[in-house]
Design a protein around this motif. Structure first.
Motif, PDB file in Angstrom:
ATOM      1  N   ALA A 199      47.398  78.191  26.812  1.00 34.68           N
ATOM      2  CA  ALA A 199      48.700  77.880  27.396  1.00 34.68           C
ATOM      3  C   ALA A 199      48.844  76.369  27.567  1.00 34.68           C
ATOM      4  O   ALA A 199      47.928  75.695  28.050  1.00 34.68           O
ATOM      5  N   ASN A 200      49.953  75.827  27.127  1.00 36.51           N
ATOM      6  CA  ASN A 200      50.269  74.398  27.281  1.00 36.51           C
ATOM      7  C   ASN A 200      49.344  73.472  26.494  1.00 36.51           C
ATOM      8  O   ASN A 200      49.261  72.275  26.784  1.00 36.51           O
TER       9      ASN A 200
ATOM     10  N   ARG B 184      44.135  81.170  21.889  1.00 39.17           N
ATOM     11  CA  ARG B 184      45.417  80.703  22.409  1.00 39.17           C
ATOM     12  C   ARG B 184      45.186  79.995  23.739  1.00 39.17           C
ATOM     13  O   ARG B 184      44.441  80.494  24.589  1.00 39.17           O
TER      14      ARG B 184
ATOM     15  N   ILE C  84      48.318  76.918  18.461  1.00 39.39           N
ATOM     16  CA  ILE C  84      47.565  77.787  19.382  1.00 39.39           C
ATOM     17  C   ILE C  84      48.199  77.819  20.768  1.00 39.39           C
ATOM     18  O   ILE C  84      47.635  78.414  21.684  1.00 39.39           O
ATOM     19  N   ASN C  85      49.338  77.188  20.940  1.00 41.67           N
ATOM     20  CA  ASN C  85      50.027  77.216  22.232  1.00 41.67           C
ATOM     21  C   ASN C  85      50.582  78.611  22.487  1.00 41.67           C
ATOM     22  O   ASN C  85      51.062  79.280  21.585  1.00 41.67           O
ATOM     23  N   SER C  86      50.499  79.063  23.738  1.00 40.33           N
ATOM     24  CA  SER C  86      50.950  80.410  24.060  1.00 40.33           C
ATOM     25  C   SER C  86      51.304  80.493  25.535  1.00 40.33           C
ATOM     26  O   SER C  86      51.175  79.521  26.276  1.00 40.33           O
ATOM     27  N   PHE C  87      51.743  81.684  25.969  1.00 35.39           N
ATOM     28  CA  PHE C  87      52.105  81.869  27.366  1.00 35.39           C
ATOM     29  C   PHE C  87      50.881  82.015  28.262  1.00 35.39           C
ATOM     30  O   PHE C  87      50.974  81.882  29.477  1.00 35.39           O
ATOM     31  N   ASN C  88      49.723  82.316  27.679  1.00 32.59           N
ATOM     32  CA  ASN C  88      48.493  82.366  28.467  1.00 32.59           C
ATOM     33  C   ASN C  88      47.312  81.968  27.585  1.00 32.59           C
ATOM     34  O   ASN C  88      47.437  81.853  26.374  1.00 32.59           O
ATOM     35  N   SER C  89      46.162  81.751  28.222  1.00 32.65           N
ATOM     36  CA  SER C  89      44.950  81.383  27.493  1.00 32.65           C
ATOM     37  C   SER C  89      44.128  82.636  27.247  1.00 32.65           C
ATOM     38  O   SER C  89      43.861  83.406  28.176  1.00 32.65           O
ATOM     39  N   ARG C  90      43.698  82.825  25.989  1.00 34.14           N
ATOM     40  CA  ARG C  90      42.943  84.029  25.652  1.00 34.14           C
ATOM     41  C   ARG C  90      42.140  83.802  24.374  1.00 34.14           C
ATOM     42  O   ARG C  90      42.470  82.942  23.563  1.00 34.14           O
TER      43      ARG C  90
ATOM     44  N   THR D 232      44.928  75.854  31.495  1.00 33.86           N
ATOM     45  CA  THR D 232      46.112  75.867  30.630  1.00 33.86           C
ATOM     46  C   THR D 232      46.136  74.699  29.651  1.00 33.86           C
ATOM     47  O   THR D 232      47.122  74.540  28.923  1.00 33.86           O
TER      48      THR D 232
ATOM     49  N   GLU E 214      41.055  85.014  17.299  1.00 35.59           N
ATOM     50  CA  GLU E 214      42.250  84.531  17.994  1.00 35.59           C
ATOM     51  C   GLU E 214      41.849  83.558  19.091  1.00 35.59           C
ATOM     52  O   GLU E 214      40.900  83.800  19.839  1.00 35.59           O
TER      53      GLU E 214
END
Length: 233
Positions: A136-137, A134, A143-149, A196, A132
């Protein structure tokens, strides 16, 4: 220094595309030390992810500012003088922009860690499977998401290809911060805004955790944030 030989190959029977990194030199035996793979979902999109991140890396090297070239402003070049002595993570690991890609960046982070953790040589192989990613922005919806992980698994094999250890690895951004404008420490320096928008910051956190799973007594280099001029210090 090491001579890197990167080979890309497709695996039909598994949902991964491995990237094999061969290392040779005084510290390592001439063998495959690192095997990096991505889930099928990420592997299908990795060329595009790398292309976007490479474009942003080019802009960053020109302006010391995160974002697209169209979003840059004339005053952004002030960051060049403001951080003129900082050793930025991506440039430390991949000096030549033509060689830049997301897999190459992760490989270099792992390679540096193995070299530090095993200065007398490493007899074995490390497999890093990233399931995974992800950001953010990030300007790619996949792969865009509410946070980076990042999430995955790291495996350690001995020289006889016996599995010694296997660990799950997961991380979001838990960075250190520095008020200094010219950072030259061993951690990986990025602007706060890159958390982000870029892959590098979360990759730095992820590889540090993976390396410390394999080498429990090793303090791996990880993420440190510097603040751009318009955010103030």
């Amino acid at each position: 220094m090491f001579k890197n030989i990167v080979k890309f190959r497709k695996v039909v029977s598994a949902a991964v595309i491995p990237v094999m990194l061969g290392l040779s030199g005084t510290a390592f035996a001439e063998s495959d030390i690192i095997e990096l793979s991505f889930s099928k979902y990420l592997a299908k999109r990795m060329d595009r992810i790398s292309a976007i991140d490479k474009q942003r890396e080019e802009v960053f090297r020109d302006f010391r500012r995160d974002g697209s070239r169209q979003a840059q402003r004339p005053r952004d070049r002030l960051n060049n003088s403001r951080f003129f002595q900082t050793e930025w993570a991506n440039e430390r690991l991949i000096p030549n922009l033509d060689d830049y890609s997301v897999p190459a960046l992760i490989e270099e982070m792992m390679k540096r860690g193995i070299e530090e953790a095993s200065p007398d040589g490493f007899n074995g192989r490390i497999v890093l499977d990233i399931t995974e990613l992800r950001i953010a922005n990030f300007p790619l919806a996949a792969i865009n998401s509410f946070n980076s992980r990042m999430k995955g698994v790291v495996k350690h094999y001995d020289e006889n290809n016996n599995l010694i250890a296997e660990h799950k690895v997961w991380t979001a951004l838990v960075p250190k911060f520095t008020a200094g404008r010219n950072y030259q420490g061993r951690d990986y320096a990025y602007l706060t805004t890159s958390g982000t928008t870029r892959v590098g910051p979360v990759a730095a956190e992820f590889t540090a955790k993976a390396l410390e799973k394999i080498f429990p007594d090793y303090d791996a280099p990880d993420l440190v944030f510097l603040t751009p001029a318009d955010l103030g210090i």
